[in-house]
Design a protein around this motif. Sequence first.
Motif, PDB file in Angstrom:
ATOM      1  N   LEU A  47       0.827  -1.211   0.000  1.00 57.46           N
ATOM      2  CA  LEU A  47       0.000   0.000   0.000  1.00 57.46           C
ATOM      3  C   LEU A  47       0.861   1.261   0.000  1.00 57.46           C
ATOM      4  O   LEU A  47       0.553   2.229  -0.709  1.00 57.46           O
ATOM      5  CB  LEU A  47      -0.923   0.007   1.220  1.00 57.46           C
ATOM      6  N   ASP A  48       1.925   1.259   0.789  1.00 57.67           N
ATOM      7  CA  ASP A  48       2.794   2.436   0.870  1.00 57.67           C
ATOM      8  C   ASP A  48       3.356   2.822  -0.491  1.00 57.67           C
ATOM      9  O   ASP A  48       3.552   4.005  -0.782  1.00 57.67           O
ATOM     10  CB  ASP A  48       3.941   2.197   1.854  1.00 57.67           C
ATOM     11  N   ARG A  49       3.633   1.823  -1.328  1.00 60.95           N
ATOM     12  CA  ARG A  49       4.180   2.095  -2.659  1.00 60.95           C
ATOM     13  C   ARG A  49       3.136   2.691  -3.608  1.00 60.95           C
ATOM     14  O   ARG A  49       3.490   3.262  -4.633  1.00 60.95           O
ATOM     15  CB  ARG A  49       4.738   0.810  -3.277  1.00 60.95           C
ATOM     16  N   ASN A  50       1.852   2.514  -3.304  1.00 58.66           N
ATOM     17  CA  ASN A  50       0.794   2.891  -4.242  1.00 58.66           C
ATOM     18  C   ASN A  50      -0.033   4.107  -3.829  1.00 58.66           C
ATOM     19  O   ASN A  50      -1.041   4.403  -4.482  1.00 58.66           O
ATOM     20  CB  ASN A  50      -0.132   1.695  -4.476  1.00 58.66           C
ATOM     21  N   PHE A  51       0.337   4.776  -2.780  1.00 59.49           N
ATOM     22  CA  PHE A  51      -0.398   5.954  -2.329  1.00 59.49           C
ATOM     23  C   PHE A  51       0.561   7.111  -2.163  1.00 59.49           C
ATOM     24  O   PHE A  51       1.741   6.877  -1.909  1.00 59.49           O
ATOM     25  CB  PHE A  51      -1.130   5.667  -1.000  1.00 59.49           C
ATOM     26  N   PRO A  52       0.098   8.342  -2.318  1.00 60.19           N
ATOM     27  CA  PRO A  52      -1.277   8.828  -2.385  1.00 60.19           C
ATOM     28  C   PRO A  52      -1.899   8.612  -3.765  1.00 60.19           C
ATOM     29  O   PRO A  52      -1.205   8.439  -4.763  1.00 60.19           O
ATOM     30  CB  PRO A  52      -1.156  10.310  -2.071  1.00 60.19           C
ATOM     31  N   LYS A  53      -3.229   8.678  -3.794  1.00 59.68           N
ATOM     32  CA  LYS A  53      -4.007   8.580  -5.031  1.00 59.68           C
ATOM     33  C   LYS A  53      -4.905   9.800  -5.117  1.00 59.68           C
ATOM     34  O   LYS A  53      -5.531  10.202  -4.142  1.00 59.68           O
ATOM     35  CB  LYS A  53      -4.846   7.300  -5.035  1.00 59.68           C
ATOM     36  N   HIS A  54      -4.962  10.373  -6.304  1.00 63.95           N
ATOM     37  CA  HIS A  54      -5.730  11.604  -6.526  1.00 63.95           C
ATOM     38  C   HIS A  54      -6.809  11.324  -7.571  1.00 63.95           C
ATOM     39  O   HIS A  54      -6.538  10.708  -8.600  1.00 63.95           O
ATOM     40  CB  HIS A  54      -4.800  12.720  -7.005  1.00 63.95           C
ATOM     41  N   LEU A  58     -16.409  15.402 -11.776  1.00 64.60           N
ATOM     42  CA  LEU A  58     -17.176  16.541 -12.299  1.00 64.60           C
ATOM     43  C   LEU A  58     -16.274  17.553 -12.993  1.00 64.60           C
ATOM     44  O   LEU A  58     -16.357  18.758 -12.754  1.00 64.60           O
ATOM     45  CB  LEU A  58     -17.978  17.212 -11.175  1.00 64.60           C
ATOM     46  N   GLY A  59     -15.385  17.025 -13.832  1.00 64.59           N
ATOM     47  CA  GLY A  59     -14.495  17.890 -14.590  1.00 64.59           C
ATOM     48  C   GLY A  59     -13.517  18.665 -13.729  1.00 64.59           C
ATOM     49  O   GLY A  59     -13.111  19.758 -14.088  1.00 64.59           O
ATOM     50  N   GLY A  60     -13.162  18.131 -12.593  1.00 69.82           N
ATOM     51  CA  GLY A  60     -12.210  18.781 -11.706  1.00 69.82           C
ATOM     52  C   GLY A  60     -12.842  19.709 -10.683  1.00 69.82           C
ATOM     53  O   GLY A  60     -12.134  20.322  -9.886  1.00 69.82           O
ATOM     54  N   LEU A  61     -14.165  19.803 -10.678  1.00 73.90           N
ATOM     55  CA  LEU A  61     -14.831  20.656  -9.690  1.00 73.90           C
ATOM     56  C   LEU A  61     -14.694  20.097  -8.278  1.00 73.90           C
ATOM     57  O   LEU A  61     -14.658  20.842  -7.305  1.00 73.90           O
ATOM     58  CB  LEU A  61     -16.314  20.825 -10.030  1.00 73.90           C
ATOM     59  N   VAL A  62     -14.626  18.779  -8.185  1.00 70.55           N
ATOM     60  CA  VAL A  62     -14.467  18.100  -6.899  1.00 70.55           C
ATOM     61  C   VAL A  62     -13.273  17.165  -7.021  1.00 70.55           C
ATOM     62  O   VAL A  62     -13.125  16.460  -8.020  1.00 70.55           O
ATOM     63  CB  VAL A  62     -15.733  17.296  -6.522  1.00 70.55           C
ATOM     64  N   SER A  63     -12.410  17.181  -6.017  1.00 71.45           N
ATOM     65  CA  SER A  63     -11.264  16.279  -6.036  1.00 71.45           C
ATOM     66  C   SER A  63     -11.132  15.563  -4.698  1.00 71.45           C
ATOM     67  O   SER A  63     -11.575  16.073  -3.662  1.00 71.45           O
ATOM     68  CB  SER A  63      -9.976  17.028  -6.381  1.00 71.45           C
ATOM     69  N   LEU A  64     -10.537  14.398  -4.768  1.00 71.84           N
ATOM     70  CA  LEU A  64     -10.337  13.563  -3.592  1.00 71.84           C
ATOM     71  C   LEU A  64      -8.915  13.028  -3.655  1.00 71.84           C
ATOM     72  O   LEU A  64      -8.480  12.532  -4.687  1.00 71.84           O
ATOM     73  CB  LEU A  64     -11.323  12.395  -3.618  1.00 71.84           C
ATOM     74  N   THR A  65      -8.173  13.168  -2.567  1.00 68.49           N
ATOM     75  CA  THR A  65      -6.840  12.589  -2.470  1.00 68.49           C
ATOM     76  C   THR A  65      -6.825  11.692  -1.242  1.00 68.49           C
ATOM     77  O   THR A  65      -7.191  12.124  -0.149  1.00 68.49           O
ATOM     78  CB  THR A  65      -5.750  13.666  -2.356  1.00 68.49           C
ATOM     79  N   LEU A  66      -6.441  10.451  -1.461  1.00 71.02           N
ATOM     80  CA  LEU A  66      -6.299   9.503  -0.366  1.00 71.02           C
ATOM     81  C   LEU A  66      -4.824   9.289  -0.113  1.00 71.02           C
ATOM     82  O   LEU A  66      -4.052   9.077  -1.047  1.00 71.02           O
ATOM     83  CB  LEU A  66      -6.976   8.185  -0.724  1.00 71.02           C
ATOM     84  N   MET A  67      -4.460   9.335   1.163  1.00 75.08           N
ATOM     85  CA  MET A  67      -3.045   9.242   1.507  1.00 75.08           C
ATOM     86  C   MET A  67      -2.880   8.536   2.841  1.00 75.08           C
ATOM     87  O   MET A  67      -3.839   8.326   3.576  1.00 75.08           O
ATOM     88  CB  MET A  67      -2.428  10.635   1.538  1.00 75.08           C
ATOM     89  N   ASN A  68      -1.659   8.165   3.113  1.00 77.46           N
ATOM     90  CA  ASN A  68      -1.263   7.575   4.389  1.00 77.46           C
ATOM     91  C   ASN A  68      -2.125   6.372   4.786  1.00 77.46           C
ATOM     92  O   ASN A  68      -2.724   6.351   5.855  1.00 77.46           O
ATOM     93  CB  ASN A  68      -1.288   8.625   5.504  1.00 77.46           C
ATOM     94  N   PRO A  69      -2.200   5.343   3.928  1.00 74.43           N
ATOM     95  CA  PRO A  69      -2.994   4.177   4.311  1.00 74.43           C
ATOM     96  C   PRO A  69      -2.356   3.458   5.497  1.00 74.43           C
ATOM     97  O   PRO A  69      -1.134   3.380   5.607  1.00 74.43           O
ATOM     98  CB  PRO A  69      -2.961   3.307   3.056  1.00 74.43           C
ATOM     99  N   ARG A  70      -3.205   2.972   6.387  1.00 77.96           N
ATOM    100  CA  ARG A  70      -2.739   2.205   7.547  1.00 77.96           C
ATOM    101  C   ARG A  70      -3.580   0.944   7.618  1.00 77.96           C
ATOM    102  O   ARG A  70      -4.797   1.014   7.784  1.00 77.96           O
ATOM    103  CB  ARG A  70      -2.873   3.047   8.821  1.00 77.96           C
TER     104      ARG A  70
END
Length: 189
Positions: A47-54, A58-70
């Motif tokens: 997991l550490d090798r594959n995160f963060p994920k962005h 909605l065409g960039g109006l809303v974004s989500l970044t997931l990071m630091n998986p435990r």
Amino acid sequence: MDPRRTFRFPFAVLLTVAIALLSACSTVGALLGDDVRFTPMQLQHSLDRNFPKHYDKLGGLVSLTLMNPRLAIPPDGDRLRLDFDVGLGALGSDSSKPSGRFALTSALRFDPSTRGLHLLDPRIEQVDVPALGGAMNSSARALLNSWLAQYAREEPVYRFDNSLLDKLGSRRIGTTAIENGHVVVHLDQ
């Protein structure tokens, strides 16, 4: 010089090296039994090798970044737990910094097309996003559930490497379970 003593030393060295190699190998089960076991630490490294994920929606109006998986596997549980820091952005605001966290639990399944272990029936267990009053609004929850469904379908938590698959030879991967704090992949003949 006693010839038995001369023979014992190389034998002891050979035995020590063999034991060290077997204990270092994460696939001892593939060599000796009907399953392969993975520790939480092995999955965490993947997991550490594959995160963060962005993700942009909605065409960039809303974004989500997931990071630091435990990742954790309760010793008496049959599901793993994943905790993430989450960054939410809207209308171009930065989502690269944590604005909250969430946790999910899930079983695992093997997918031969990705040669990996994927989430199976993931459930969001806890959400804490202070910027949203501590709870998620419907659009943030929809974005998170959309990510979760896509991630479970496409992204493995752990990918089998070629050396492990070579050691399995003609044996097929059967069911996957979480037992006694480990992920156990049962092998069929």
